[in-house]
Design an enzyme around this catalytic site. Sequence first.
Site, short mmCIF file in Angstrom:
data_model
loop_
_atom_site.label_atom_id
_atom_site.label_comp_id
_atom_site.label_asym_id
_atom_site.label_seq_id
_atom_site.Cartn_x
_atom_site.Cartn_y
_atom_site.Cartn_z
CG ASP A 49 17.18 92.73 50.63
OD1 ASP A 49 16.85 93.93 50.56
OD2 ASP A 49 16.37 91.81 50.49
CD GLU A 121 20.25 95.73 49.49
OE1 GLU A 121 19.09 96.16 49.52
OE2 GLU A 121 20.65 94.91 48.62
#
Length: 225
Positions: A49, A121
């Site tokens: 992320d 992610e």
Amino acid sequence: MKLSADLAAFSARLGHRFARPELLVTALTHPSIGSATRPDNQRLEFLGDRVLGLVLAEALFEADSSASEGQLAPRFNALVRKETCAEVAREIDLGAVLKLGRSETKSGGRRKEALLGDAMEAVIAAVYRDGGFEAARALVLRLWGARVAEARAVGQDAKTALQEWAQARGAPPPDYVELGREGPDHAPLFTIEVRLADGRSAKARAGSKRQAEHAAAAALLAEVS
């Protein structure tokens, strides 16, 4: 460790050859099947992320030298949100190689936006850990490239703008109706119609409900403005 045929094919779709294949395996392992001897992808998701955010923030910063922070922020948010990550995951058929527990598989986990977004992610983090920042940056820009190029057109959230338009005229909020869904599970296509209380409406089709809703809202805004 040698990747299985399906993971090797997925690695090829990513355009990255793993020196440490176990990183890819971990990135694709959902907590529902993780264990003490089989780590899941949550830690990689956390890292990915942040890597994704840095790459896209830099890309947006460089793409438009005249944009203010107030203009860059909504563009950035649109690119890094979980729904966008899930859309990218569908485009590379990530769901087909997710490692899920039995109950998660039965409940349609391979199609869930949250699971796909998280795994996307984690995959970015796996590439980062395996090949460094430049490898991760190349991956993100390759997969998000068209979206980054289009981000300059992203201003205010279309759904928010349409709702504010209706409220300013004393009307109730717009109503969003799903008219249909077609295509395979890993690449669905949704048709959404947005309707105003006065009867005006607009339709749009996209790979996620949210994207279709925003496209429909943008189309209706163009009509009523």
